[in-house]
Design a protein around this motif. Structure first.
Motif, PDB file in Angstrom:
ATOM      1  N   UNK A 103       0.791  -1.227   0.000  1.00  0.00           N
ATOM      2  CA  UNK A 103       0.000   0.000   0.000  1.00  0.00           C
ATOM      3  C   UNK A 103       0.816   1.265   0.000  1.00  0.00           C
ATOM      4  N   UNK A 104       2.151   1.140   0.099  1.00  0.00           N
ATOM      5  CA  UNK A 104       3.037   2.313   0.087  1.00  0.00           C
ATOM      6  C   UNK A 104       3.728   2.397  -1.260  1.00  0.00           C
ATOM      7  N   UNK A 105       3.658   3.512  -1.911  1.00  0.00           N
ATOM      8  CA  UNK A 105       4.213   3.638  -3.256  1.00  0.00           C
ATOM      9  C   UNK A 105       5.729   3.499  -3.244  1.00  0.00           C
ATOM     10  N   UNK A 106       6.224   2.723  -4.196  1.00  0.00           N
ATOM     11  CA  UNK A 106       7.671   2.597  -4.368  1.00  0.00           C
ATOM     12  C   UNK A 106       8.238   3.739  -5.189  1.00  0.00           C
ATOM     13  N   UNK A 107       7.365   4.569  -5.717  1.00  0.00           N
ATOM     14  CA  UNK A 107       7.834   5.709  -6.516  1.00  0.00           C
ATOM     15  C   UNK A 107       8.113   6.888  -5.580  1.00  0.00           C
ATOM     16  N   UNK A 108       9.184   6.712  -4.815  1.00  0.00           N
ATOM     17  CA  UNK A 108       9.689   7.789  -3.978  1.00  0.00           C
ATOM     18  C   UNK A 108      11.180   7.916  -4.254  1.00  0.00           C
ATOM     19  N   UNK A 109      11.737   9.060  -3.941  1.00  0.00           N
ATOM     20  CA  UNK A 109      13.120   9.354  -4.339  1.00  0.00           C
ATOM     21  C   UNK A 109      14.128   8.345  -3.814  1.00  0.00           C
ATOM     22  N   UNK A 110      14.103   7.957  -2.508  1.00  0.00           N
ATOM     23  CA  UNK A 110      15.110   7.003  -2.025  1.00  0.00           C
ATOM     24  C   UNK A 110      15.036   5.638  -2.714  1.00  0.00           C
ATOM     25  N   UNK A 111      13.809   5.145  -2.908  1.00  0.00           N
ATOM     26  CA  UNK A 111      13.676   3.813  -3.524  1.00  0.00           C
ATOM     27  C   UNK A 111      14.069   3.848  -4.990  1.00  0.00           C
ATOM     28  N   UNK A 159      18.367  13.858 -11.952  1.00  0.00           N
ATOM     29  CA  UNK A 159      17.368  14.646 -11.207  1.00  0.00           C
ATOM     30  C   UNK A 159      16.157  13.765 -10.980  1.00  0.00           C
ATOM     31  N   UNK A 160      16.218  12.920  -9.942  1.00  0.00           N
ATOM     32  CA  UNK A 160      15.147  11.959  -9.696  1.00  0.00           C
ATOM     33  C   UNK A 160      13.882  12.698  -9.286  1.00  0.00           C
ATOM     34  N   UNK A 161      12.836  12.464 -10.057  1.00  0.00           N
ATOM     35  CA  UNK A 161      11.538  13.083  -9.813  1.00  0.00           C
ATOM     36  C   UNK A 161      10.505  11.958  -9.734  1.00  0.00           C
ATOM     37  N   UNK A 162      10.076  11.572  -8.529  1.00  0.00           N
ATOM     38  CA  UNK A 162       9.146  10.448  -8.394  1.00  0.00           C
ATOM     39  C   UNK A 162       7.877  10.607  -9.229  1.00  0.00           C
ATOM     40  N   UNK A 163       7.290  11.796  -9.253  1.00  0.00           N
ATOM     41  CA  UNK A 163       6.048  11.961  -9.995  1.00  0.00           C
ATOM     42  C   UNK A 163       6.279  11.828 -11.493  1.00  0.00           C
ATOM     43  N   UNK A 164       7.391  12.392 -11.979  1.00  0.00           N
ATOM     44  CA  UNK A 164       7.702  12.271 -13.402  1.00  0.00           C
ATOM     45  C   UNK A 164       7.955  10.812 -13.779  1.00  0.00           C
ATOM     46  N   UNK A 165       8.687  10.088 -12.914  1.00  0.00           N
ATOM     47  CA  UNK A 165       8.954   8.664 -13.182  1.00  0.00           C
ATOM     48  C   UNK A 165       7.664   7.862 -13.180  1.00  0.00           C
ATOM     49  N   UNK A 166       6.754   8.185 -12.264  1.00  0.00           N
ATOM     50  CA  UNK A 166       5.483   7.470 -12.212  1.00  0.00           C
ATOM     51  C   UNK A 166       4.665   7.727 -13.474  1.00  0.00           C
ATOM     52  N   UNK A 179       8.038  -5.445 -14.084  1.00  0.00           N
ATOM     53  CA  UNK A 179       9.100  -4.706 -13.397  1.00  0.00           C
ATOM     54  C   UNK A 179       8.565  -3.882 -12.229  1.00  0.00           C
ATOM     55  N   UNK A 180       7.276  -3.614 -12.245  1.00  0.00           N
ATOM     56  CA  UNK A 180       6.623  -2.868 -11.167  1.00  0.00           C
ATOM     57  C   UNK A 180       5.424  -3.682 -10.696  1.00  0.00           C
ATOM     58  N   UNK A 181       5.246  -3.775  -9.389  1.00  0.00           N
ATOM     59  CA  UNK A 181       4.153  -4.582  -8.853  1.00  0.00           C
ATOM     60  C   UNK A 181       2.801  -3.978  -9.222  1.00  0.00           C
ATOM     61  N   UNK A 185       3.983  -0.915  -5.368  1.00  0.00           N
ATOM     62  CA  UNK A 185       4.662  -0.850  -4.075  1.00  0.00           C
ATOM     63  C   UNK A 185       5.945  -1.681  -4.039  1.00  0.00           C
ATOM     64  N   UNK A 186       6.379  -2.201  -5.179  1.00  0.00           N
ATOM     65  CA  UNK A 186       7.619  -2.972  -5.248  1.00  0.00           C
ATOM     66  C   UNK A 186       8.193  -2.873  -6.650  1.00  0.00           C
ATOM     67  N   UNK A 187       9.515  -2.848  -6.748  1.00  0.00           N
ATOM     68  CA  UNK A 187      10.211  -2.727  -8.024  1.00  0.00           C
ATOM     69  C   UNK A 187      11.146  -3.914  -8.205  1.00  0.00           C
ATOM     70  N   UNK A 188      11.170  -4.451  -9.411  1.00  0.00           N
ATOM     71  CA  UNK A 188      11.949  -5.649  -9.710  1.00  0.00           C
ATOM     72  C   UNK A 188      13.153  -5.310 -10.585  1.00  0.00           C
ATOM     73  N   UNK A 189      14.268  -6.024 -10.300  1.00  0.00           N
ATOM     74  CA  UNK A 189      15.452  -5.947 -11.155  1.00  0.00           C
ATOM     75  C   UNK A 189      15.773  -7.363 -11.625  1.00  0.00           C
ATOM     76  N   UNK A 190      15.875  -7.559 -12.933  1.00  0.00           N
ATOM     77  CA  UNK A 190      16.165  -8.865 -13.512  1.00  0.00           C
ATOM     78  C   UNK A 190      17.639  -8.874 -13.921  1.00  0.00           C
ATOM     79  N   UNK A 191      18.398  -9.802 -13.325  1.00  0.00           N
ATOM     80  CA  UNK A 191      19.849  -9.816 -13.515  1.00  0.00           C
ATOM     81  C   UNK A 191      20.266 -11.111 -14.210  1.00  0.00           C
ATOM     82  N   UNK A 192      20.667 -11.063 -15.487  1.00  0.00           N
ATOM     83  CA  UNK A 192      21.161 -12.277 -16.154  1.00  0.00           C
ATOM     84  C   UNK A 192      22.554 -12.637 -15.640  1.00  0.00           C
ATOM     85  N   UNK A 193      22.762 -13.910 -15.345  1.00  0.00           N
ATOM     86  CA  UNK A 193      24.059 -14.345 -14.827  1.00  0.00           C
ATOM     87  C   UNK A 193      24.713 -15.288 -15.828  1.00  0.00           C
ATOM     88  N   UNK A 194      26.029 -15.377 -15.743  1.00  0.00           N
ATOM     89  CA  UNK A 194      26.785 -16.174 -16.727  1.00  0.00           C
ATOM     90  C   UNK A 194      26.421 -17.647 -16.639  1.00  0.00           C
TER      91      UNK A 194
END
Length: 787
Positions: A103-111, A159-166, A179-181, A185-194
């Motif tokens: 219920x808490x948006x992940x689109x905030x500057x620190x995240x 210049x991280x702007x949460x509203x612009x990114x959203x 990539x976004x829930x 409220x959650x952000x995913x990173x997909x990392x290919x490994x060797x």
């Protein structure tokens, strides 16, 4: 003819005649037991040399905790998956999720800053392939007022702007739930490994980097096949540290209980260590790997090796008790003469039970387990007949009164006599037990779920649950498209056909979301032409033109995960919430039918790929081969028993404990709800080799007594009771040894250990109850068999 004129020759003839009249002295050839006891240094060398040779393979051991080890490399899903890995680089990645409280948006500057930083820095780690994907790497697709395309980064790192990114993210519906829930409220990173099969170091580095980047209040979760394989590798290392000490303690305690003298367990421990070292060393010698199921191998071999030691030592202690005035060497020779043949017979049949795995299973880890298990069993046999006697004749003496176990012997004797005197009641009781067991066994199903390799609350399960709850799921099903020519997929018809396939797959209820490059082409068409959402271009060259325009402002590599450089191959990816074989099987079948029909209609070649398709393929192979594997093991054990016991009747009676153990094993699986999967599918074949041991020892003792003219009740007394006691302690030691595997951090290995332990007790029931009962009915038919 001699010449009478030559007296010397006549004298020699006379001497020759005298020698012939007297006769040559009879040469007394040494017996097998005499050689063992009489040539201790040579005997020890013969026994220990194979151990040294096999142990040399320990230096070549390699670990492979992956599920891929079970997959046949010529399976179509495997081949398509390998092609996808080489072309798109995203197969079996590590998945890292930065999650806010629900219920808490992940689109905030620190995240957003944490995800952007992690996306950049994780790409520099050793073992990470190019192509890390997150909203920190993705761009939006927009149209300028002049009609051109622009592709701004969703997260502006300067210049991280949460509203612009959203706002930019919401312009890209294909990124939702991938990539976004769903609730943002959650952000995913997909990392290919060797190498997702050996990713312990790189996933550990990822975790450290993610935890360092995550701001307060944001939790980090890691999943994906690469992460799970790394976690399983940790389990293997942890289990190995636990299993061996625990097995030594448990087996040592039961040896002490059986042999009742501390010094008497030293010899069996030597056998146990030597056989376990040989089995594990054989893995390196044959060029195999230390797979997940191999973790249980040392304990399996150690538990089996105990049985021969108990039989030999109890026979020696009984011989000493019967003739206290005789020498130890004489007692040991008598013991070897008594048990050598049964030990050899049981070792060969147990090894053949393991060999059934090597012959019948199409999965290399299971086949190799059977092969090296057979090596361990035969080395245990050799040590039990060479090194063990040399140690026990010096350390295993007991006073005659202590050598007898009056209470246990009396109980076992009563069971044997009751079964022989009342075979109808014994068989009726057995029929009731077996009928109930078969009813329970009928509930057993083939199934596989990678989650079953982890205990509840494990970090990877928490992450997997989060993917299912907030995203489209972490279970991937891919379709690889081949147009047959470069640039073949940048036509209006090709895009329309790809999107049509997407929509048909999305209509399947179990599939959460399906993505492809067609999503981006549709957005470009919508933004450049003010078309309605979902509309696709109809001009043949429009997709190629759109892609050219995009590359002018964006990065040509932005579509590498969906479209190859030559624009010949494309990936259509679907996400499933459930990865269970029984649930995904109908989905795979339906997708396969859709893909086949679609290929025929469009002329584009399509192949199923992705983790779910690969799992489905090797589980189908396991299901098809399981009856063959078990049948091969049982048949080989019976044939060996028939040849070695030289009689149909004795061999069939000796197999009764095998059948009772296997039936009760499957009954336990049905009652508890344990599925037939790679590890548990081996249990019956191993149980076949173990169960026949009890039958061979008891039947061989009965045959030898009946052949000497004793009636059945007389044959069931005396040394037969000692053999029963040895079988009892062997079964209990086996059960206890396999129960050690229940200490594993991996639930599947726990089930494996407990099931084999249960089978050992089921075989003991067949040996103690069924063998005397059937022998009372059939012994006359094989009493004349060569003993």
């Amino acid at each position: 003819m001699s010449n009478p004129d030559r007296p010397d020759e006549a004298r020699l003839d006379a001497q020759r005649c005298a020698i012939m009249d007297v006769g040559f002295p009879e040469i007394e050839w040494p017996t097998f037991s005499g050689l063992i006891v009489g040539l201790p240094w040579l005997t020890a060398l013969v026994g220990l040399l194979p151990v040294a040779l096999f142990a040399a393979g320990l230096g070549w051991l390699e670990r492979d905790p992956s599920v891929d080890a079970f997959v046949s490399h010529d399976h179509p899903a495997w081949l398509a998956r390998e092609m996808a890995r080489e072309t798109f680089g995203l197969e079996d990645p590590a998945i890292v999720v930065f999650a806010q409280e629900p219920g808490t948006s992940a689109f905030n500057a620190p995240t957003l800053a944490a995800v952007d930083r992690f996306t950049d820095e994780v790409a520099t780690l050793d073992g990470v392939e190019p192509g890390v994907i997150s909203i920190g790497s993705e761009k939006a697709i927009l149209a300028t007022a002049s009609g051109d395309l622009e592709a701004p980064e969703i997260i502006d790192p300067y210049a991280i702007d949460p509203q612009a990114s959203l706002t930019l993210y919401r312009q890209m519906p294909a990124l939702a739930e991938t990539l976004v829930s769903e609730n943002e409220d959650a952000l995913m990173v997909i990392v290919p490994v060797s190498d997702p099969n050996r990713a312990e170091e790189v996933t550990a580095a990822m975790r450290d980097l993610a935890l360092e980047a995550a701001p307060p209040g944001v939790s980090v979760h890691m999943s994906g096949v690469a992460t799970m394989n790394a976690r399983l590798a940790e389990h293997i290392a942890g289990d190995t540290k636990i299993f061996l000490p625990a097995a030594f303690v448990v087996i040592g305690l039961f040896l002490l209980l059986a042999l009742r003298r501390g010094q008497a367990i030293i010899g069996p421990i030597v056998v146990v260590i030597g056989s376990a070292l040989s089995a594990v060393g054989a893995i390196g010698l044959i060029g195999s790997k230390y797979y997940l199921i191999t973790t249980a191998l040392p304990v399996v071999v150690m538990a089996i090796a105990v049985a021969d030691s108990i039989h030999l030592t109890l026979a020696y202690q009984r011989a000493r008790a019967q003739d206290p005035t005789g020498t130890r060497a004489q007692a040991m020779q008598a013991a070897i003469d008594k048990v050598a043949l049964p030990i050899i017979l049981t070792s060969v049949t147990t090894a053949l039970g393991f060999a059934g795995l090597a012959i019948g299973s199409p999965m290399k880890p299971i086949a190799d387990f059977g092969l090296v298990g057979a090596v361990g069993v035969m080395v245990a046999c050799l040590l039990s007949l060479t090194v063990l006697p040399l140690i026990q004749l010096r350390l295993a003496d007991l006073p005659p009164s202590v050598a007898r176990a009056a209470i246990l012997d009396n109980l076992l004797s009563r069971i044997a006599r009751w079964s022989a005197l009342r075979p109808g009641a014994a068989l009726a009781l057995s029929a009731v037990v077996v009928s109930g067991a078969l009813a329970a066994a009928s509930q057993v199903e083939f199934d596989y779920e990678r989650r079953n390799y982890f205990t509840a609350g494990d970090d990877v399960l928490v992450a997997d649950d989060l993917l299912a709850e907030r995203f489209s799921g972490g279970n991937i099903l891919d379709v690889i498209i081949d147009s047959g020519e470069d640039e073949g997929l940048l036509t209006a018809d090709a895009v329309r056909q790809i999107v049509d396939l997407q929509r048909r797959l999305e209509a399947i209820p179990q599939i959460g979301k399906v993505t492809s490059y067609g999503d981006a082409i549709g957005l470009m068409h919508e933004r450049l032409n003010a078309a309605r959402p979902g509309a696709l271009p109809d001009r043949t060259n429009a997709p190629a033109q759109y892609m050219f325009l995009y590359e002018a402002s964006g990065d040509p590599e932005d579509f590498d995960a969906q479209l190859d450089f030559g624009r010949r191959y494309a990936m259509v990816r679907g996400y499933l919430e459930n990865g269970e074989y029984s649930s995904t099987k109908p989905v795979i079948r339906e997708v396969g039918a859709i893909v086949e029909d679609w290929s025929q209609q469009t002329g584009l070649k399509a192949s199923l790929s992705g983790r779910m398709a690969v799992n489905d393929g090797w589980m189908d192979s396991l299901k098809a081969s399981h009856p063959l594997t078990i049948g091969a093991a049982v048949l080989m054990v019976w044939l060996a028993t028939f040849v070695l016991l030289r009689g149909f009747g004795p061999a069939s009676v000796a197999m009764l404990p095998v059948l009772s153990g296997i039936v009760l094993l499957y009954a336990a699986m049905g009652l508890v709800g344990i599925d037939l999967a790679p590890a548990t599918s081996m249990c019956a074949a191993i149980a076949a080799g173990l169960g026949v041991d009890f039958g061979i020892h008891l039947v061989q003792e009965l045959r030898s007594k009946i052949a000497r003219g004793q009636d059945l009740l007389a044959a069931l007394s005396g040394n037969y009771v000692t053999v029963m006691r040895a079988c009892f302690f062997s079964a209990v030691s086996l059960g206890a040894g396999f129960t050690v595997v229940a200490l594993s951090e991996t639930p599947v290995l726990r089930w494996f250990g407990l099931l084999i332990a249960f089978a050992a007790l089921g075989s003991l029931f067949g040996a103690l109850v069924l063998v005397p009962a059937i022998a009372s009915v059939t012994s006359r038919k094989w009493s004349s068999t060569h003993a």
